[in-house]
Write an enzyme that holds these catalytic residues in place. Structure first.
Site, short mmCIF file in Angstrom:
data_model
loop_
_atom_site.label_atom_id
_atom_site.label_comp_id
_atom_site.label_asym_id
_atom_site.label_seq_id
_atom_site.Cartn_x
_atom_site.Cartn_y
_atom_site.Cartn_z
N ALA A 116 0.84 -1.22 0.00
CA ALA A 116 0.00 0.00 0.00
C ALA A 116 0.87 1.25 0.00
O ALA A 116 0.51 2.28 0.56
CB ALA A 116 -0.92 0.00 1.21
N CYS A 127 13.63 4.86 -8.60
CA CYS A 127 13.68 4.01 -9.80
C CYS A 127 14.89 4.22 -10.72
O CYS A 127 15.47 3.24 -11.19
CB CYS A 127 12.41 4.21 -10.62
SG CYS A 127 10.96 3.59 -9.78
N PHE A 129 13.21 14.38 -3.35
CA PHE A 129 14.06 14.19 -4.53
C PHE A 129 13.62 15.03 -5.71
O PHE A 129 14.39 15.26 -6.64
CB PHE A 129 14.17 12.70 -4.89
CG PHE A 129 13.04 12.12 -5.70
CD1 PHE A 129 13.08 12.12 -7.08
CD2 PHE A 129 11.93 11.57 -5.07
CE1 PHE A 129 12.04 11.58 -7.82
CE2 PHE A 129 10.90 11.03 -5.80
CZ PHE A 129 10.95 11.03 -7.18
N1 LIG Z 1 7.52 4.94 -6.59
C1 LIG Z 1 7.58 4.94 -7.91
O1 LIG Z 1 7.54 6.00 -8.54
C2 LIG Z 1 7.65 3.64 -8.68
C3 LIG Z 1 7.32 3.64 -10.04
C4 LIG Z 1 7.37 2.43 -10.72
C5 LIG Z 1 7.74 1.26 -10.08
N2 LIG Z 1 8.07 1.29 -8.77
C6 LIG Z 1 8.42 0.00 -8.15
O2 LIG Z 1 7.25 -0.47 -7.49
C7 LIG Z 1 7.61 -1.14 -6.26
C8 LIG Z 1 6.89 -0.47 -5.10
O3 LIG Z 1 7.34 0.86 -5.01
P1 LIG Z 1 6.70 1.89 -3.99
O4 LIG Z 1 7.31 3.21 -4.31
O5 LIG Z 1 5.24 1.77 -3.98
O6 LIG Z 1 7.29 1.33 -2.59
P2 LIG Z 1 6.79 1.69 -1.10
O7 LIG Z 1 7.95 1.44 -0.23
O8 LIG Z 1 6.15 3.03 -1.11
O9 LIG Z 1 5.64 0.63 -0.78
C9 LIG Z 1 5.86 -0.75 -0.69
C10 LIG Z 1 4.91 -1.29 0.37
O10 LIG Z 1 4.94 -2.72 0.35
C11 LIG Z 1 4.72 -3.17 1.68
N3 LIG Z 1 5.11 -4.57 1.83
C12 LIG Z 1 6.36 -5.08 1.95
N4 LIG Z 1 6.31 -6.42 2.05
C13 LIG Z 1 5.01 -6.77 2.01
C14 LIG Z 1 4.33 -8.01 2.06
N5 LIG Z 1 4.99 -9.16 2.16
N6 LIG Z 1 2.99 -8.01 2.00
C15 LIG Z 1 2.31 -6.84 1.91
N7 LIG Z 1 2.90 -5.63 1.84
C16 LIG Z 1 4.24 -5.60 1.87
C17 LIG Z 1 5.52 -2.20 2.52
O11 LIG Z 1 5.09 -2.21 3.86
C18 LIG Z 1 5.27 -0.88 1.79
O12 LIG Z 1 4.21 -0.16 2.37
C19 LIG Z 1 9.13 -1.06 -6.18
O13 LIG Z 1 9.67 -2.23 -6.70
C20 LIG Z 1 9.48 0.11 -7.05
O14 LIG Z 1 10.78 0.00 -7.58
C21 LIG Z 1 8.00 2.45 -8.04
#
Ligand SMILES: NC(=O)c1ccc[n+]([C@@H]2O[C@H](COP(=O)([O-])OP(=O)(O)OC[C@H]3O[C@@H](n4cnc5c(N)ncnc54)[C@H](O)[C@@H]3O)[C@@H](O)[C@H]2O)c1
Length: 492
Positions: free
Chosen positions: A28, A306, A367
């Site tokens: 989330a 990223c 950032f």
């Molecule tokens: N933020 C961006 O702009 C972006 C864009 C494209 C892709 N991504 C990729 O998407 C992925 C997520 O990025 P984000 O920015 O949303 O990360 P984030 O850290 O904001 O959110 C990830 C969430 O996953 C939860 N989590 C971890 N393990 C878990 C589990 N076993 N079960 C349920 N929840 C769990 C964490 O508690 C955390 O809240 C990453 O791999 C990132 O590289 C991010």
């Protein structure tokens, strides 16, 4: 086993048509919550579940308190939660998976702390692997589900240490450890997320394209139709490709964007020494339709969760496949990013002969503007470098919070725990600028353009104050008029 006539996707298509389809996001955070909220707001026919292991985060969403800042989020959140009432937030992950027909994997894949600098940096896969193990434990051949990868990571080598393994293969490997035939339970799909924080809501509402990577068999084709159905109210083009192309396409897209930033940054010093202006250069090349205007602003470096990670991945894949010239080409984009930070830090330091008697104020720690996200912010490098030199450093940011500041400094390997020569001031200008010898604009927040610099200058050190605009957003002349001894504007 899938029979000749009916694919795994067929019953899912029917459920979608009957309005009985549930999607869930595991994670989330930025990606999981925002993609889910937009989906729930735009597709009232869907049921959307967002689950996470972090109870505080889920409480925050459930209580309608936003855990991070993102412009325009409130309107979409209101539509989903209060109007359509088709979204829920929970920590009951297995229940959420049980209820779902399609699962988005959106968990964090951060860089490993101990390998933070240099090439070959690995992602910490523990969250991702655990999420996949939970999903595997819920595998049921009688209830086939679509498993959609959104998380991206440093591509790992296979078990023999020879071939880089893409995300779908890693997921399949983990599913295979628990399930005798994972393909009966899950169809793995790659749907890379192209959202940019700060404009994420617009990106999600009006994506340039939705890329869907599936297996190439009949089930893969029909799974693509199901995905199109999930996004039926979105006016955009779908690009349907092989899973491997989708995964590599995402890496390449981020590498290209990062390359543009490094390209314009590579011109900034040349502009400074020749009397040209880097903004003029951006205008000149950006108004060429073949080049386009975006990602051409000079800056202290690119950051965010990223770009660096995806570039590292690309370089790593190329290197491990022996494509060394291509790896060298892309590693230069990373090199330029580091170089720009070092050059600007050295330039600031060289202006102050007595660091221990100098107070420096950094404007911005996020950032980039319009987000509270500080992951891989280039400003952490400046904060650390100045603290190490003995300056007293104050950090101001309109949205980034103190907890995020400390976490990010630690994450980037900057040990400031034993240091006392800094203060995180949040959005308090008075605290941040009192008796300061310099303002350093690190993040391009709009309010740093319009803030009352007369007032700020009055509160700064009266005998000597300098101004370093590392985002080239403020006019130099009015600042000189206010008594700033030197005004540095990046690329000018
Ligand atoms: N933020 C961006 O702009 C972006 C864009 C494209 C892709 N991504 C990729 O998407 C992925 C997520 O990025 P984000 O920015 O949303 O990360 P984030 O850290 O904001 O959110 C990830 C969430 O996953 C939860 N989590 C971890 N393990 C878990 C589990 N076993 N079960 C349920 N929840 C769990 C964490 O508690 C955390 O809240 C990453 O791999 C990132 O590289 C991010």
């Amino acid at each position: 086993m899938q029979n000749q006539v009916q694919t795994y996707a067929f019953p899912l298509k029917q459920k979608l048509e009957e309005g009985k389809f549930t999607v869930c996001s595991v994670g989330a955070g930025y990606v999981g919550s925002l993609t889910s909220i937009i989906l729930a707001a735009q597709q009232p026919n869907l049921k959307v579940i967002v689950c996470d292991v972090n109870q505080d985060l889920i409480n925050s969403w459930s209580d309608q308190r936003y855990p991070f800042y993102e412009p325009e989020l409130d309107r979409q959140f209101d539509i989903a939660v209060n109007q359509n009432k088709n979204i829920k937030f929970t920590t009951k992950i297995t229940d959420a998976i049980q209820e779902s027909d399609a699962i988005f994997i959106c968990v964090n894949t951060p860089p490993k702390k101990d390998l933070i600098s240099g090439l070959g940096k690995e992602s910490d896969m523990k969250y991702f692997d655990l999420a996949c193990q939970t999903i595997a434990s819920m595998g049921d051949p009688k209830k086939h589900r679509i498993l959609i990868e959104k998380s991206t990571f440093q591509i790992q080598l296979n078990i023999l240490g020879t071939v880089p393994v893409g995300t779908h293969k890693r997921i399949h490997g983990i599913l295979s450890q628990k399930l005798s035939n994972p393909d009966d339970c899950y169809t793995i799909v790659s749907m890379p997320e192209f959202l940019a924080e700060g404009v994420a809501i617009q990106n999600l509402l009006f994506p340039d394209r939705i890329v869907v990577g599936t297996p190439t068999d009949k089930n893969g084709m029909e799974t693509f139709e199901v995905i199109k159905g999930i996004y039926s109210n979105f006016q955009t083009k779908f690009i349907h490709v092989k899973t491997a192309s989708s995964e590599l396409g995402k890496l390449f897209a981020n590498a290209m964007l990062a390359q543009r930033i490094s390209s314009i940054n590579s011109m900034s010093q040349l502009c400074e020494t020749t009397g040209a202006s880097v903004q003029d250069l951006s205008k000149i090349v950006g108004s060429d339709k073949r080049i386009g205007q975006y990602f051409l602003n000079a800056s202290p470096a690119f950051g965010g969760s990223c770009f660096e990670k995806d570039l590292q991945s690309l370089v790593y894949i190329l290197e491990s496949l022996g494509q060394t010239d291509q790896a060298m080409y892309w590693s230069q984009v990373l090199h330029m990013n580091q170089f720009q930070k070092r050059r600007l830090l050295d330039m600031i330091i060289s202006e102050f002969p007595n660091p221990s008697e100098t107070v420096l104020t950094i404007f911005g720690f996020a950032f980039k503007k319009n987000t509270s996200d500080t992951r891989m912010t280039p400003i952490a490098y400046f904060v650390n470098g100045l603290i190490e030199k003995g300056f007293f450093v104050r950090i101001h940011d309109p949205q980034a919070n103190e907890r995020g500041f400390y976490l990010e400094m630690e994450m980037q390997g900057f040990d400031i725990a034993e240091r006392f020569n800094f203060q995180f001031c949040g959005s308090d200008y008075n605290k941040a600028v009192a008796n300061s010898n310099a303002i350093i604009i690190g993040t391009e927040w709009d309010e740093y353009i319009t803030t009352n610099y007369r007032n700020i200058r009055d509160q700064m050190n009266q005998s000597r104050a300098l101004f370093f605009d590392l985002r080239s957003i403020v006019d130099e002349e009015p600042l000189k008029y206010l008594g700033f001894e030197k005004v540095f504007k990046l690329g000018n």
